[in-house]
Design a protein around this motif. Structure first.
Motif, PDB file in Angstrom:
ATOM      1  N   LYS A   1       1.131  -1.182  -0.064  1.00  0.00           N
ATOM      2  CA  LYS A   1      -0.186   0.259  -0.181  1.00  0.00           C
ATOM      3  C   LYS A   1       0.815   1.233   0.052  1.00  0.00           C
ATOM      4  O   LYS A   1       1.721   1.033   0.780  1.00  0.00           O
ATOM      5  CB  LYS A   1      -0.680  -0.152   1.168  1.00  0.00           C
ATOM      6  CG  LYS A   1      -2.119   0.659   1.040  1.00  0.00           C
ATOM      7  CD  LYS A   1      -3.138   0.575   2.330  1.00  0.00           C
ATOM      8  CE  LYS A   1      -4.232   1.023   2.349  1.00  0.00           C
ATOM      9  NZ  LYS A   1      -5.125   0.756   3.457  1.00  0.00           N
TER      10      LYS A   1
ATOM     11  N   GLY B   1       0.322   5.368   0.718  1.00  0.00           N
ATOM     12  CA  GLY B   1      -0.662   6.092   1.206  1.00  0.00           C
ATOM     13  C   GLY B   1      -2.074   5.124   1.315  1.00  0.00           C
ATOM     14  O   GLY B   1      -1.834   4.246   2.046  1.00  0.00           O
ATOM     15  N   LYS B   2      -2.988   5.483   0.884  1.00  0.00           N
ATOM     16  CA  LYS B   2      -4.410   5.200   0.899  1.00  0.00           C
ATOM     17  C   LYS B   2      -4.575   3.772   0.101  1.00  0.00           C
ATOM     18  O   LYS B   2      -5.714   3.294  -0.169  1.00  0.00           O
ATOM     19  CB  LYS B   2      -5.544   5.753   1.204  1.00  0.00           C
ATOM     20  CG  LYS B   2      -5.252   6.697   2.522  1.00  0.00           C
ATOM     21  CD  LYS B   2      -6.424   7.612   2.584  1.00  0.00           C
ATOM     22  CE  LYS B   2      -6.007   8.662   3.502  1.00  0.00           C
ATOM     23  NZ  LYS B   2      -6.851   8.557   4.841  1.00  0.00           N
ATOM     24  N   THR B   3      -3.557   3.902  -0.949  1.00  0.00           N
ATOM     25  CA  THR B   3      -3.873   2.939  -2.302  1.00  0.00           C
ATOM     26  C   THR B   3      -3.280   1.777  -2.228  1.00  0.00           C
ATOM     27  O   THR B   3      -2.152   1.602  -2.192  1.00  0.00           O
ATOM     28  CB  THR B   3      -3.313   3.907  -3.594  1.00  0.00           C
ATOM     29  OG1 THR B   3      -3.921   5.336  -3.687  1.00  0.00           O
ATOM     30  CG2 THR B   3      -3.667   3.035  -4.783  1.00  0.00           C
ATOM     31  N   LYS B   4      -3.935   0.518  -2.383  1.00  0.00           N
ATOM     32  CA  LYS B   4      -3.305  -0.903  -2.430  1.00  0.00           C
ATOM     33  C   LYS B   4      -2.577  -0.933  -4.049  1.00  0.00           C
ATOM     34  O   LYS B   4      -3.098  -0.420  -4.816  1.00  0.00           O
ATOM     35  CB  LYS B   4      -4.755  -1.895  -2.476  1.00  0.00           C
ATOM     36  CG  LYS B   4      -4.227  -3.238  -2.309  1.00  0.00           C
ATOM     37  CD  LYS B   4      -5.401  -3.953  -2.191  1.00  0.00           C
ATOM     38  CE  LYS B   4      -5.015  -5.615  -2.284  1.00  0.00           C
ATOM     39  NZ  LYS B   4      -6.069  -6.516  -2.243  1.00  0.00           N
TER      40      LYS B   4
ATOM     41  N   ASP C   1       2.664   7.177   4.302  1.00  0.00           N
ATOM     42  CA  ASP C   1       2.850   5.912   4.986  1.00  0.00           C
ATOM     43  C   ASP C   1       3.041   4.895   3.700  1.00  0.00           C
ATOM     44  O   ASP C   1       2.037   4.930   2.736  1.00  0.00           O
ATOM     45  CB  ASP C   1       1.810   5.591   5.759  1.00  0.00           C
ATOM     46  CG  ASP C   1       1.803   6.491   7.158  1.00  0.00           C
ATOM     47  OD1 ASP C   1       2.679   7.013   7.409  1.00  0.00           O
ATOM     48  OD2 ASP C   1       0.625   6.852   7.635  1.00  0.00           O
TER      49      ASP C   1
ATOM     50  N   ASP D   1       2.803   0.617   3.491  1.00  0.00           N
ATOM     51  CA  ASP D   1       2.666  -0.617   3.995  1.00  0.00           C
ATOM     52  C   ASP D   1       3.237  -1.589   3.288  1.00  0.00           C
ATOM     53  O   ASP D   1       3.219  -1.656   2.186  1.00  0.00           O
ATOM     54  CB  ASP D   1       1.184  -0.906   3.998  1.00  0.00           C
ATOM     55  CG  ASP D   1       0.168  -0.116   5.160  1.00  0.00           C
ATOM     56  OD1 ASP D   1       0.681   0.679   5.930  1.00  0.00           O
ATOM     57  OD2 ASP D   1      -1.028  -0.283   4.808  1.00  0.00           O
TER      58      ASP D   1
ATOM     59  N   THR E   1       4.379  -0.563   8.694  1.00  0.00           N
ATOM     60  CA  THR E   1       4.115   0.637   8.038  1.00  0.00           C
ATOM     61  C   THR E   1       5.516   1.316   8.066  1.00  0.00           C
ATOM     62  O   THR E   1       5.938   1.739   9.333  1.00  0.00           O
ATOM     63  CB  THR E   1       2.934   1.458   8.330  1.00  0.00           C
ATOM     64  OG1 THR E   1       1.840   0.560   8.211  1.00  0.00           O
ATOM     65  CG2 THR E   1       2.524   2.777   7.894  1.00  0.00           C
TER      66      THR E   1
ATOM     67  N   THR F   1       7.216   5.273   6.705  1.00  0.00           N
ATOM     68  CA  THR F   1       6.802   6.391   6.315  1.00  0.00           C
ATOM     69  C   THR F   1       8.157   7.194   5.519  1.00  0.00           C
ATOM     70  O   THR F   1       9.107   7.372   6.117  1.00  0.00           O
ATOM     71  CB  THR F   1       6.567   7.541   7.549  1.00  0.00           C
ATOM     72  OG1 THR F   1       5.596   6.807   8.253  1.00  0.00           O
ATOM     73  CG2 THR F   1       6.087   8.777   6.952  1.00  0.00           C
TER      74      THR F   1
END
Length: 87
Positions: A48, A50-53, A74, A76, A85, A87
């Motif tokens: 991931k 940011g918020k995108t898989k 961030d 993952d 996670t 950064t």
């Protein structure tokens, strides 16, 4: 970012005990790069951004290219079978 990445094949995923082929495998990390400073290691699987898989390397490259220099994101990862996670 400072990493060499490649798509996950079924064989690579199995060798890293990772379920599936979505994500991007970190093949190398450049010393003193943002990725190195963030704690990335060879063998990490980026799942991931940011918020995108992450589905594949091309998607990850496009997301990184669209990120402003110096912006903290961030990321993952899966390392040795454990999620983490950075950064």
């Amino acid at each position: 970012l400072g990493v060499g990445i490649q798509n996950l094949t079924e064989e690579l995923a199995q060798s890293f005990q990772f379920d599936g082929t979505e994500g991007a495998l970190v093949g190398s990390v450049s010393e003193k790069s943002p990725a190195y400073k963030a704690g990335f290691e060879q063998g990490d699987i980026i799942t991931k951004f940011g918020k995108t898989k992450i589905v594949d390397v091309n998607q990850l490259r496009n997301l990184v290219a669209a990120t402003n220099p110096g912006e903290k994101i961030d990321v993952d990862i899966v390392r040795a079978g454990k999620s983490k996670t950075l950064t």
